[in-house]
Structures are given as C-alpha cells and as structure tokens.
Design a protein around this motif. Structure first.
Motif, mmCIF file in Angstrom:
data_model
loop_
_atom_site.group_PDB
_atom_site.id
_atom_site.type_symbol
_atom_site.label_atom_id
_atom_site.label_comp_id
_atom_site.label_asym_id
_atom_site.label_seq_id
_atom_site.Cartn_x
_atom_site.Cartn_y
_atom_site.Cartn_z
ATOM 1 N N ASN A 42 -38.760 2.602 24.647
ATOM 2 C CA ASN A 42 -38.717 1.185 24.313
ATOM 3 C C ASN A 42 -39.691 0.791 23.218
ATOM 4 O OD1 ASN A 42 -36.648 0.398 26.019
ATOM 5 N ND2 ASN A 42 -38.007 0.388 27.780
ATOM 6 N N SER A 43 -40.405 1.730 22.647
ATOM 7 C CA SER A 43 -41.342 1.372 21.589
ATOM 8 C C SER A 43 -40.612 1.298 20.246
ATOM 9 C CB SER A 43 -42.490 2.385 21.522
ATOM 10 O OG SER A 43 -41.994 3.663 21.214
ATOM 11 N N TRP A 44 -41.117 0.451 19.375
ATOM 12 C CA TRP A 44 -40.534 0.271 18.043
ATOM 13 C C TRP A 44 -41.012 1.403 17.142
ATOM 14 C CZ3 TRP A 44 -36.876 -3.341 17.392
ATOM 15 C CH2 TRP A 44 -36.819 -4.386 18.297
ATOM 16 N N ALA A 45 -40.095 2.035 16.433
ATOM 17 C CA ALA A 45 -40.430 3.120 15.507
ATOM 18 C C ALA A 45 -40.031 2.707 14.093
ATOM 19 C CB ALA A 45 -39.693 4.401 15.897
ATOM 20 N N SER A 46 -40.845 3.063 13.129
ATOM 21 C CA SER A 46 -40.566 2.733 11.731
ATOM 22 C C SER A 46 -39.436 3.601 11.198
ATOM 23 C CB SER A 46 -41.810 2.954 10.871
ATOM 24 O OG SER A 46 -42.807 2.061 11.250
ATOM 25 N N ARG A 47 -38.547 2.978 10.436
ATOM 26 C CA ARG A 47 -37.465 3.691 9.750
ATOM 27 C C ARG A 47 -37.528 3.285 8.285
ATOM 28 N NH1 ARG A 47 -32.910 5.315 12.901
ATOM 29 N NH2 ARG A 47 -32.433 6.410 10.982
ATOM 30 N N GLU A 48 -37.250 4.227 7.390
ATOM 31 C CA GLU A 48 -37.301 3.945 5.958
ATOM 32 C C GLU A 48 -36.209 4.707 5.220
ATOM 33 O OE1 GLU A 48 -41.145 5.040 4.446
ATOM 34 O OE2 GLU A 48 -42.130 3.340 5.384
ATOM 35 N N ALA A 49 -35.776 4.127 4.114
ATOM 36 C CA ALA A 49 -34.892 4.781 3.157
ATOM 37 C C ALA A 49 -35.449 4.472 1.776
ATOM 38 C CB ALA A 49 -33.464 4.259 3.291
ATOM 39 N N HIS A 50 -35.487 5.489 0.895
ATOM 40 C CA HIS A 50 -36.070 5.344 -0.448
ATOM 41 C C HIS A 50 -35.046 5.665 -1.519
ATOM 42 C CE1 HIS A 50 -39.493 6.271 2.198
ATOM 43 N NE2 HIS A 50 -40.136 5.416 1.436
ATOM 44 N N MET A 51 -35.225 5.038 -2.678
ATOM 45 C CA MET A 51 -34.355 5.295 -3.819
ATOM 46 C C MET A 51 -35.142 5.007 -5.095
ATOM 47 S SD MET A 51 -30.849 3.222 -4.815
ATOM 48 C CE MET A 51 -31.695 1.669 -5.066
ATOM 49 N N GLN A 52 -35.000 5.862 -6.076
ATOM 50 C CA GLN A 52 -35.578 5.606 -7.400
ATOM 51 C C GLN A 52 -34.521 4.894 -8.231
ATOM 52 O OE1 GLN A 52 -38.842 6.688 -8.152
ATOM 53 N NE2 GLN A 52 -38.646 5.364 -9.932
ATOM 54 N N CYS A 53 -34.915 3.806 -8.863
ATOM 55 C CA CYS A 53 -34.005 3.063 -9.739
ATOM 56 C C CYS A 53 -34.757 2.806 -11.030
ATOM 57 C CB CYS A 53 -33.553 1.765 -9.081
ATOM 58 S SG CYS A 53 -32.298 0.868 -10.050
ATOM 59 N N GLY A 54 -34.490 3.594 -12.054
ATOM 60 C CA GLY A 54 -35.219 3.453 -13.315
ATOM 61 C C GLY A 54 -36.703 3.590 -13.050
ATOM 62 N N PRO A 55 -37.501 2.630 -13.500
ATOM 63 C CA PRO A 55 -38.949 2.721 -13.328
ATOM 64 C C PRO A 55 -39.444 2.259 -11.952
ATOM 65 C CG PRO A 55 -38.430 0.738 -14.537
ATOM 66 C CD PRO A 55 -37.123 1.479 -14.333
ATOM 67 N N ALA A 56 -38.538 1.915 -11.054
ATOM 68 C CA ALA A 56 -38.944 1.343 -9.775
ATOM 69 C C ALA A 56 -38.579 2.244 -8.593
ATOM 70 C CB ALA A 56 -38.290 -0.018 -9.583
ATOM 71 N N LEU A 57 -39.443 2.236 -7.605
ATOM 72 C CA LEU A 57 -39.157 2.869 -6.321
ATOM 73 C C LEU A 57 -38.721 1.758 -5.373
ATOM 74 C CD1 LEU A 57 -39.168 5.331 -4.437
ATOM 75 C CD2 LEU A 57 -41.526 4.729 -3.851
ATOM 76 N N ILE A 58 -37.557 1.944 -4.764
ATOM 77 C CA ILE A 58 -37.003 0.953 -3.860
ATOM 78 C C ILE A 58 -37.082 1.514 -2.447
ATOM 79 C CG2 ILE A 58 -34.999 -0.500 -3.372
ATOM 80 C CD1 ILE A 58 -36.150 -0.636 -6.327
ATOM 81 N N LYS A 59 -37.565 0.695 -1.515
ATOM 82 C CA LYS A 59 -37.670 1.140 -0.126
ATOM 83 C C LYS A 59 -37.127 0.052 0.787
ATOM 84 C CE LYS A 59 -41.595 0.963 2.243
ATOM 85 N NZ LYS A 59 -42.934 1.246 2.775
ATOM 86 N N ILE A 60 -36.256 0.449 1.701
ATOM 87 C CA ILE A 60 -35.816 -0.418 2.789
ATOM 88 C C ILE A 60 -36.524 0.087 4.032
ATOM 89 C CG2 ILE A 60 -33.885 -1.071 4.272
ATOM 90 C CD1 ILE A 60 -32.060 -0.956 1.890
ATOM 91 N N SER A 61 -37.106 -0.836 4.788
ATOM 92 C CA SER A 61 -37.775 -0.428 6.020
ATOM 93 C C SER A 61 -37.424 -1.380 7.151
ATOM 94 C CB SER A 61 -39.294 -0.388 5.822
ATOM 95 O OG SER A 61 -39.805 -1.688 5.682
ATOM 96 N N ALA A 62 -37.572 -0.874 8.368
ATOM 97 C CA ALA A 62 -37.359 -1.675 9.571
ATOM 98 C C ALA A 62 -38.067 -0.973 10.724
ATOM 99 C CB ALA A 62 -35.875 -1.815 9.875
ATOM 100 N N GLU A 63 -38.214 -1.693 11.793
ATOM 101 C CA GLU A 63 -38.713 -1.116 13.032
ATOM 102 C C GLU A 63 -37.546 -1.130 14.012
ATOM 103 O OE1 GLU A 63 -42.522 -2.855 14.371
ATOM 104 O OE2 GLU A 63 -42.469 -3.868 12.423
ATOM 105 N N CYS A 64 -37.295 0.013 14.661
ATOM 106 C CA CYS A 64 -36.122 0.121 15.518
ATOM 107 C C CYS A 64 -36.468 0.747 16.858
ATOM 108 C CB CYS A 64 -35.052 0.977 14.832
ATOM 109 S SG CYS A 64 -34.520 0.346 13.226
ATOM 110 N N LYS A 65 -35.607 0.462 17.841
ATOM 111 C CA LYS A 65 -35.711 1.090 19.155
ATOM 112 C C LYS A 65 -34.317 1.134 19.760
ATOM 113 C CE LYS A 65 -36.770 -3.007 21.944
ATOM 114 N NZ LYS A 65 -37.698 -3.555 22.919
ATOM 115 N N ASN A 66 -34.190 1.856 20.866
ATOM 116 C CA ASN A 66 -32.899 1.960 21.535
ATOM 117 C C ASN A 66 -32.366 0.590 21.911
ATOM 118 O OD1 ASN A 66 -33.051 4.744 21.470
ATOM 119 N ND2 ASN A 66 -33.828 4.913 23.548
ATOM 120 N N ALA A 67 -31.083 0.397 21.699
ATOM 121 C CA ALA A 67 -30.442 -0.838 22.147
ATOM 122 C C ALA A 67 -30.470 -0.862 23.674
ATOM 123 C CB ALA A 67 -29.009 -0.910 21.630
#
Length: 180
Positions: A25-50
């Motif tokens: 039941n604890s929240w765990a960090s999740r991330e996805a990364h992408m390079q777009c030209g000169p920028a690093l893009i990151k999507i993040s969230a905290e997730c746990k079992n439904a």
C-alpha cells in the motif's frame, strides 16, 4: 507450552502479513524520460496497487518536468488548455489528485522536430477517440513547445499529420498498467 508456540507462530504470521500489506500500500515513484532536442522531458507519478484490482495501479502527483538550459519547468498532468479541461469536465470527466483506471492518464509522450512535445492520454476505454476534446494523441491532445507554450494553428495542424504517420519514438508512460 504448545499453546505458547501456537500463539507465537500466529502472532509472527500476523505481523508478516501486516508488513506485506503495508508494503503493497505504499506509494512508489514511477518515471518515464525522453530527450527532445536540447531538453530532457520527464513524466513522474507516485503509484500503488489499486484497492480492488491487483493488476493495475492508482497514481497521484502526475507531473511533467522539462529541463532545458539548466532550468526546470513543471506542469501538472494532464497538461491542456483551460478550454479543453472545461469541455471534458462538462462531459463528466473529473481531474482528481488520485488517478485510477477510467480517468485520463498519460499513455505515451513523443517529440517532434526536436522542439514540440505531445503527451497522449487514455481512459483505458475504446471510446477515447470519440470524446469531444479527447486527449488521445491522434485526436486533440495538445502540442506544446519546450517552454510549455501550447501550439495552435498551422503548426499544430502540421504536427497532427505527423502524429498520425508516426510509429516509432514514442516513450511509454502508462503508470496505471502494472505490466509495464
């Protein structure tokens, strides 16, 4: 003596089960990364079992971070113009802090021309494309530049055509699905 051993064994088992439930039941960090030209893009969230389905997650604190020239900007997801948000709310969609299956959640992110970003969202149902102001990437998910400005007009139309032809380079960012 036998009762004491049973009591100790049962207590140990209860503690073990309790700790295991607590970990799930604890929240765990999740991330996805992408390079777009000169920028690093990151999507993040905290997730746990439904709570009712162990094959999916519930998530909170969805954000996108754009790191460019040693500067970080962030936006809450789903990131969209206010008019689009109002249209979706009018149709009954809610944008709560905790995101669950059936809510708009990030699915993929893509970079175009090393300067434009699109995040495609899904509700997990097949009608995503048919919703007015849909956040599906092939329909109406907003494009924005590396400064976070929404792209409209001819540039958006040109980019929308590229999305429909685009088949590679998407970064998967579906944190609700536990298999990924």
């Amino acid at each position: 003596m036998i009762n004491k051993v049973r009591y100790t064994g049962v207590c140990s088992l209860l503690v073990l089960v309790s700790l295991n439930s607590f970990a799930d039941n604890s929240w765990a960090s999740r991330e996805a990364h992408m390079q777009c030209g000169p920028a690093l893009i990151k999507i993040s969230a905290e997730c746990k079992n439904a709570p009712n389905d162990s094959t999916i997650n519930t998530c909170k604190n969805y954000n996108i971070y754009i790191t460019k020239d040693n500067k970080i900007t962030s936006y809450k997801l789903p990131y969209m113009p206010e008019s689009q948000r109002k249209s979706l709310i009018k149709q009954g969609y809610e944008f709560n802090e905790v995101v669950k299956a059936g809510d708009w959640a990030s699915q993929t992110m893509s970079c175009f021309d090393n300067q434009y970003i699109i995040i495609g969202y899904t509700t997990g149902i097949t009608e995503d494309d048919e919703v007015d102001s849909s956040l599906a990437s092939t329909v109406q998910a907003p494009f924005f530049n590396l400064n976070g400005d929404f792209i409209t007009g001819n540039i958006e139309n040109s980019l929308r055509l590229k999305v429909r032809k685009h088949s590679a380079g998407d970064v998967y960012a579906n944190f609700l699905n536990k298999s990924n």
